[in-house]
Design a protein around this motif. Structure first.
Motif: not given
Length: 100
Positions: A85-100, A72-83
């Protein structure tokens, strides 16, 4: 793989913090953000290099003694729990994950 191909890899390793990373620098072809999937190498050597680095990172992760206390603790830390960000318009990547 020729020596010119090897110069396109960047690697960073910091043994004191168990951090390592690699990045393949591809030659720029056309404007930024333009995707030319036909130029992605699919030769046997290219696939072997990708598999080598994939295996390397998985094996490095297996050396870690850090574990979650429960599934259960592991599932709360999966990358799929985060939204992503679409960056396809200005980078070579389609999506990135931004963390604060």
């Amino acid at each position: 793989m020729g020596s010119s191909s090897c110069r396109r890899w960047s690697t960073i390793i910091c043994p004191s913090t168990a951090f390592s990373g690699t990045r393949r620098r591809t030659p720029s072809s056309g404007p930024r953000g333009r995707h030319k999937y036909d130029n992605i190498p699919h030769s046997s050597p290219a696939i072997e290099v990708g598999q080598y680095f994939g295996n390397f990172f998985v094996n490095q992760a297996r050396l870690s003694s850090q574990k979650f206390f429960s599934t259960e603790e592991e599932k709360t830390h999966l990358i799929y729990n985060y939204e992503p960000t679409d960056v396809s318009g200005f980078t070579g990547f389609n999506q990135v994950y931004l963390f604060s």
